[in-house]
Structure formats: structure tokens, C-alpha cells
Enzyme design. Structure first.
Site, mmCIF file in Angstrom:
data_model
loop_
_atom_site.group_PDB
_atom_site.id
_atom_site.type_symbol
_atom_site.label_atom_id
_atom_site.label_comp_id
_atom_site.label_asym_id
_atom_site.label_seq_id
_atom_site.Cartn_x
_atom_site.Cartn_y
_atom_site.Cartn_z
ATOM 1 N N HIS A 169 0.838 -1.197 0.000
ATOM 2 C CA HIS A 169 0.000 0.000 0.000
ATOM 3 C C HIS A 169 0.879 1.256 0.000
ATOM 4 O O HIS A 169 2.035 1.203 0.431
ATOM 5 C CB HIS A 169 -0.854 0.061 1.279
ATOM 6 C CG HIS A 169 -1.985 -0.911 1.315
ATOM 7 N ND1 HIS A 169 -2.188 -1.761 2.380
ATOM 8 C CD2 HIS A 169 -3.002 -1.147 0.451
ATOM 9 C CE1 HIS A 169 -3.275 -2.488 2.148
ATOM 10 N NE2 HIS A 169 -3.794 -2.140 0.995
ATOM 11 N N CYS A 223 -2.534 0.863 9.676
ATOM 12 C CA CYS A 223 -3.544 -0.115 9.232
ATOM 13 C C CYS A 223 -4.527 -0.475 10.335
ATOM 14 O O CYS A 223 -5.646 -0.906 10.065
ATOM 15 C CB CYS A 223 -2.872 -1.410 8.784
ATOM 16 S SG CYS A 223 -1.340 -1.185 7.913
HETATM 17 C C1 CIR Z 1 -3.433 -7.474 3.775
HETATM 18 O O1 CIR Z 1 -2.617 -8.012 3.009
HETATM 19 O O2 CIR Z 1 -4.454 -6.944 3.362
HETATM 20 C C2 CIR Z 1 -3.155 -7.501 5.263
HETATM 21 N N1 CIR Z 1 -2.465 -8.697 5.584
HETATM 22 C C3 CIR Z 1 -2.360 -6.287 5.671
HETATM 23 C C4 CIR Z 1 -3.094 -5.009 5.465
HETATM 24 C C5 CIR Z 1 -2.282 -3.829 5.843
HETATM 25 N N2 CIR Z 1 -3.069 -2.650 5.762
HETATM 26 C C6 CIR Z 1 -2.607 -1.457 5.447
HETATM 27 O O3 CIR Z 1 -1.444 -1.312 5.065
HETATM 28 N N3 CIR Z 1 -3.454 -0.458 5.487
#
Ligand code: CIR
Length: 256
Positions: A164, A251
Site C-alpha cells: 500500500h 492499518c
Molecule cells: C493485507 O494483506 O491486506 C493484510 N495482511 C495487511 C493489510 C495492511 N493494511 C494497510 O497497510 N493499510
């Protein structure tokens, strides 16, 4: 200033969450819970009310509440997560958003657009949006149209390497931006005071500004020092178990 945060407790199924780094091992659920408690305490120390949502066993990655919604000063946007196993999280976050926003303040990213909140970085009234494996061109187009309808602006930033946008770049107010890897030389960010994150601490590019304090992941001494040297109070929070799922401090909450 932020007044509220929304977080969601991690579920036991988090051990099956999406990861690009299986070599780090599976998260320890009990430790992840303790780290989540510490995270909530850190947010509260920064003067916000924290709404804690129940764990959702059907969605292993659902503690990463930043992805299914984006909250701006003018509206909330329910996203359309590009990760198939996460798409249903958008319906699960909606009731919490409705506690704070009326129906006419809630917007939606629709198929074929996809977008995840981790790709959205707020700098005042402007929003940088990463085009990633999770957020597509159509999702960005819809998102920017929604922003403009509400008197805000947005621009696209193509990503090459990271999951991201905020995996690699984060704004900590006062014109200061933490930048790592592919973002160090991006022309989009040339006007900011860049705090360059060394490669061996790139995970810690994901810090959050919380009402004058910066929450920094524990264990990244160079980033901790750089943020302190920039004049901020720092709170350290260990997020080792979330790192195993490519997740960081931003996140784990919606901040508004
Ligand atoms: C994913 O791959 O969607 C989750 N394991 C991690 C999400 C991380 N979120 C973020 O960077 N906003």
C-alpha cells in the site's frame, strides 16, 4: 486534531491472514492481543475516544480497519477492497461508520473500482492515492470524484514495490513526511521536508501522527531518533505480530 479512532480486535483466524513474508512466521495471537491493548492505550494517551469493534473470525485480516473505509473531514468513504478475502469487510465496517456519519455523508467505491484505505494518505485537504495491486485506476477515479464533490482534492501515485502507499510513505504534519524506498525520489513529494527511512528500518516508515505525538513501531532506533529530532513526542508500540501480516500502525485504526 483527531477526536475519534475506530479499531477492531484481531481474530484467532489472523494466523491465516494474507502475507508477503511467510518467512517471518505466523502471528502469535495472544501476543497480538496484548500489542493491540497497548496500541489502544497509546491512542487514548493522544486524547481520542477509541471505539473498539468485536473480532470477526470470518475475516482473518479484519483488524486492519484502515482498508475498508476512508474518513475525511467532510465525508466517509466505504471502499471496495481489492483483496478477495477482504472484500466483505466493507459491509462489516459500515455500522460503525454510521454511528458517526449520516447517510448523505457516506460515499461508496463501486465495482469495477477497487480501493483500499492503506493506499490513501491525507495531507490537509489533499489525498494521495496509491495505484497498487489492491487499488485500481477506476477506484482512484471514483475516489477523486467523491473528494471533489466535497471540496477536497486527490492525486494518483503509482506504486511499484510495496503493498500500500502508506507501507512506504507517511505524512506526520508540519510539512514532514517519512519516506522510504521507491518514495524517496518521487516528484509528488518533492515539496515536503523528507525524513528518509533507512532500508533496514523500512517497516517503520509506517508511523502515525496523533495530535502532535507520533506513534512509532518499537524496535526501529533510527526512525525513533529521526522523529524525535524532528521535534515530536514519541510513543513506541510493538507491532511485531502485525508485521508478520504486512500490517503496521496506520492499518490498525481509522483516525478522525
Ligand atoms: C493485507 O494483506 O491486506 C493484510 N495482511 C495487511 C493489510 C495492511 N493494511 C494497510 O497497510 N493499510
Amino acid at each position: 486534531m483527531f477526536k475519534n479512532c475506530i479499531v477492531r480486535r484481531p481474530c484467532k483466524a489472523m494466523v491465516e491472514g494474507i502475507t508477503s513474508a511467510p518467512e517471518l512466521g505466523k502471528p502469535d495471537y495472544e501476543l497480538a492481543l496484548k500489542q493491540h491493548d497497548t496500541y489502544i492505550e497509546a491512542l487514548k494517551k493522544c486524547g481520542v475516544e477509541v471505539t473498539v469493534l468485536d473480532a470477526l473470525e470470518e475475516y482473518p485480516d479484519s483488524c486492519f480497519v484502515e482498508d475498508p473505509a476512508v474518513i475525511t473531514s467532510k465525508c466517509a468513504i466505504i471502499t471496495n477492497p481489492g483483496a478477495g478475502t477482504r472484500n466483505g469487510e466493507k459491509a462489516e465496517i459500515l455500522p460503525a461508520i454510521k454511528k458517526f456519519f449520516s447517510d448523505d455523508q457516506i460515499e461508496y467505491i463501486k465495482e469495477p473500482g477497487t480501493l483500499e484505505g492503506g493506499d490513501v494518505m491525507m495531507v490537509g485537504d489533499h489525498f494521495y492515492v496509491g495505484r497498487s495491486a489492491r487499488t485500481n485506476e477506476e477506484g482512484i477515479k471514483q475516489f477523486i470524484a467523491i473528494l471533489e464533490k466535497h471540496g477536497l482534492t486527490g492525486s494518483e501515485v503509482p506504486l511499484e514495490k510495496v503493498l500500500h502507499l502508506k507501507t512506504g510513505v507517511n505524512y506526520i504534519e508540519n510539512n514532514n513526511m517519512l519516506v522510504s524506498g521507491e518514495f524517496i525520489d518521487k516528484p509528488d513529494f518533492a515539496k515536503y521536508n523528507k525524513i528518509v527511512i533507512p532500508d533496514n528500518e523500512s517497516y517503520a516508515a509506517n508511523c502515525i501522527w496523533m495530535n502532535g505525538t507520533v506513534i512509532v513501531p518499537e524496535g526501529y532506533a533510527a526512525v525513533e531518533k529521526a522523529v524525535k529530532d524532528a521535534g515530536y513526542e514519541v510513543i513506541l508500540v510493538d507491532t511485531s505480530e502485525y508485521r508478520k501480516l504486512d500490517g503496521g500502525l496506520s492499518c490498525l485504526s481509522l483516525r478522525f
